[in-house]
Design an enzyme around this catalytic site. Structure first.
Site, PDB file in Angstrom:
ATOM      1  N   PRO A  21       0.857  -1.191   0.000  1.00  0.00           N
ATOM      2  CA  PRO A  21       0.000   0.000   0.000  1.00  0.00           C
ATOM      3  C   PRO A  21       0.889   1.235   0.000  1.00  0.00           C
ATOM      4  O   PRO A  21       1.862   1.297   0.764  1.00  0.00           O
ATOM      5  CB  PRO A  21      -0.769  -0.124   1.315  1.00  0.00           C
ATOM      6  CG  PRO A  21       0.061  -1.004   2.190  1.00  0.00           C
ATOM      7  CD  PRO A  21       0.853  -1.901   1.284  1.00  0.00           C
ATOM      8  N   CYS A 106       2.939   3.207   9.613  1.00  0.00           N
ATOM      9  CA  CYS A 106       3.121   4.569   9.119  1.00  0.00           C
ATOM     10  C   CYS A 106       3.942   5.398  10.105  1.00  0.00           C
ATOM     11  O   CYS A 106       3.619   5.462  11.295  1.00  0.00           O
ATOM     12  CB  CYS A 106       1.775   5.244   8.861  1.00  0.00           C
ATOM     13  SG  CYS A 106       2.031   6.866   8.117  1.00  0.00           S
TER      14      CYS A 106
HETATM   15  C1  LIG Z   1       4.910   7.152  -0.927  1.00  0.00           C
HETATM   16  C2  LIG Z   1       4.703   6.018   0.038  1.00  0.00           C
HETATM   17  C3  LIG Z   1       3.468   5.837   0.632  1.00  0.00           C
HETATM   18  C4  LIG Z   1       3.271   4.781   1.542  1.00  0.00           C
HETATM   19  N1  LIG Z   1       2.028   4.585   2.067  1.00  0.00           N
HETATM   20  C5  LIG Z   1       1.803   3.504   2.869  1.00  0.00           C
HETATM   21  C6  LIG Z   1       0.493   3.185   3.327  1.00  0.00           C
HETATM   22  O1  LIG Z   1      -0.501   3.855   3.000  1.00  0.00           O
HETATM   23  N2  LIG Z   1       0.357   2.096   4.132  1.00  0.00           N
HETATM   24  C7  LIG Z   1       1.430   1.315   4.508  1.00  0.00           C
HETATM   25  O2  LIG Z   1       1.270   0.331   5.237  1.00  0.00           O
HETATM   26  N3  LIG Z   1       2.665   1.580   4.066  1.00  0.00           N
HETATM   27  C8  LIG Z   1       2.875   2.639   3.237  1.00  0.00           C
HETATM   28  N4  LIG Z   1       4.128   2.861   2.735  1.00  0.00           N
HETATM   29  C9  LIG Z   1       5.203   1.906   3.044  1.00  0.00           C
HETATM   30  C10 LIG Z   1       5.286   0.813   1.963  1.00  0.00           C
HETATM   31  O3  LIG Z   1       4.096   0.061   1.929  1.00  0.00           O
HETATM   32  C11 LIG Z   1       6.474  -0.136   2.215  1.00  0.00           C
HETATM   33  O4  LIG Z   1       6.315  -0.736   3.459  1.00  0.00           O
HETATM   34  C12 LIG Z   1       7.821   0.594   2.195  1.00  0.00           C
HETATM   35  O5  LIG Z   1       7.900   1.475   1.091  1.00  0.00           O
HETATM   36  C13 LIG Z   1       8.987  -0.396   2.155  1.00  0.00           C
HETATM   37  O6  LIG Z   1       8.923  -1.201   1.001  1.00  0.00           O
HETATM   38  P1  LIG Z   1       9.851  -0.918  -0.291  1.00  0.00           P
HETATM   39  O7  LIG Z   1      11.292  -0.929   0.169  1.00  0.00           O
HETATM   40  O8  LIG Z   1       9.522  -2.047  -1.239  1.00  0.00           O
HETATM   41  O9  LIG Z   1       9.452   0.424  -0.810  1.00  0.00           O
HETATM   42  C14 LIG Z   1       4.353   3.908   1.858  1.00  0.00           C
HETATM   43  C15 LIG Z   1       5.585   4.102   1.248  1.00  0.00           C
HETATM   44  C16 LIG Z   1       5.778   5.138   0.346  1.00  0.00           C
HETATM   45  C17 LIG Z   1       7.124   5.296  -0.307  1.00  0.00           C
END
Ligand SMILES: Cc1cc2nc3c(=O)[nH]c(=O)nc-3n(C[C@H](O)[C@H](O)[C@H](O)COP(=O)(O)O)c2cc1C
Length: 331
Positions: A21, A106
């Site tokens: 998400p 978050c």
């Molecule tokens: C722009 C943005 C918005 C995010 N919004 C949410 C969210 O609404 N809910 C959530 O659980 N994590 C949110 N995250 C965290 C991501 O779901 C994820 O856990 C985090 O980016 C780490 O994974 P990655 O290294 O693959 O990016 C957000 C991350 C980013 C960059």
């Protein structure tokens, strides 16, 4: 084959590649766009405030819009009031979502005061919330956590055990603390500890940018599924590439023509569906997406100065059709 499938009660996730998400990114258009590219077994809404839902706030309703094509789909909520979260969870079930997820990750200041990773510092309240939500709905219930508040307060294992005891059916773990924000590296060892300490499926998340990263995550942690966040808007093919890589040992890189078709398809969907904020989303997507494109900075500049979504589309066409004569228009 790794990450071939994952079952969360009646919900089959095949392959076990999950779109994380992301607020401001994973709206209904982006989710369908990723789904159509293939290789993604589960998508989730952006996080939605339980308080906003109870007020029937328009934004919350928009975040919860989805189409049948998106199934299986999880709705993610956040909040800190057990009764309000339970009520919001019932609304999610009534809306027909396949699963419900609680956000415990978050890091934003205004969110941690009323949920998100702030709940990782109040486990008695978290337990009440988990039990309330569990008894409010019959659909599968999952949580998504960071590993703790800070390096001194790593709580992923006790939280996972407590969640399992409360009837949570899967847990996604982002291997960073709240204090880390997005800096440093995701700590996959804690993800491995969580995997070893519960029987429910564990989904690994954090710093997976290529199929080889996903393979390494699996090798180091044994997780049941992989969740991809930031790599998705910069390389929307990653899900498909993982599926191909795990099946054959190699995967195809997109051609210039693939890139054109992809950006055009996403933009055309935003225009056709008259998405609120389409122009901003197009500009945001262009800034991520154009990095792999030849003369990408020129395309970025051109998109950034456009005044309407249609103008963005025209500029994308002009850019690709002008610079890459091998590309043929899809429509
Ligand atoms: C722009 C943005 C918005 C995010 N919004 C949410 C969210 O609404 N809910 C959530 O659980 N994590 C949110 N995250 C965290 C991501 O779901 C994820 O856990 C985090 O980016 C780490 O994974 P990655 O290294 O693959 O990016 C957000 C991350 C980013 C960059």
């Amino acid at each position: 084959m790794i990450f071939e499938r994952l079952q969360i009660r009646n919900v089959l996730i095949k392959p076990a590649h999950i779109l994380a998400p992301m607020a401001g990114i994973t709206d209904t258009v982006f989710r369908r766009f990723i789904k159509r590219l293939g290789g993604c077994g589960l998508i989730m809404t952006e996080f939605v405030s339980s308080e906003g839902m109870l007020r029937h706030n328009l934004k919350s309703q928009r975040y919860l819009y989805y189409t049948e094509e998106e199934r299986p789909i999880t709705a993610q909520i956040f909040g800190a009031d057990p009764d309000h979260l339970a009520e919001a969870a019932r609304m999610i079930e009534d809306l027909g979502f396949d699963l419900i997820d609680l956000n415990l990750g978050c890091p934003a200041k205004k969110v941690v005061k009323c949920g998100g990773s702030g709940l990782l510092r109040d486990l008695p309240l978290l337990e009440r919330i988990l039990r309330k939500i569990r008894s409010a709905v019959t659909i599968p219930f999952t949580i998504k956590i960071r590993i703790g508040w800070s390096d001194q307060e790593i709580v992923a294992v006790p939280v996972a055990r407590m969640a399992e005891d409360c009837g949570v059916e899967a847990i996604a773990v982002h291997g960073r603390t709240r204090m880390q924000g997005y800096s440093g590296r995701a700590n996959w060892s804690v993800i491995a500890e969580v995997k070893a300490s519960v029987r429910i499926p564990v989904i690994g998340n954090g710093d997976v940018f290529t199929p080889r990263d996903a393979e390494a995550l699996h090798a180091q942690t044994g997780v049941d599924g992989v969740m991809i966040g930031r790599a998705a808007p910069t390389n929307p093919w990653i899900f498909q590439q993982m599926a191909e890589y795990f099946r054959t040992g190699s995967y195809r890189e997109p051609t210039e023509s693939d890139r054109y078709q992809l950006i055009r398809q996403y933009y055309a969907m935003l225009v056709e569906e008259e998405m609120p904020g389409a122009l901003g989303k197009m500009k945001q997507f262009a800034s991520w997406f154009t990095h792999g494109v030849r003369n990408g900075s020129e395309l970025r500049r051109s998109v950034q100065s456009a005044m309407s979504p249609r103008e963005v589309l025209e500029r994308v066409d002009a850019f690709f059709l002008g610079t890459a004569c091998t590309v043929s228009r899809a429509d």
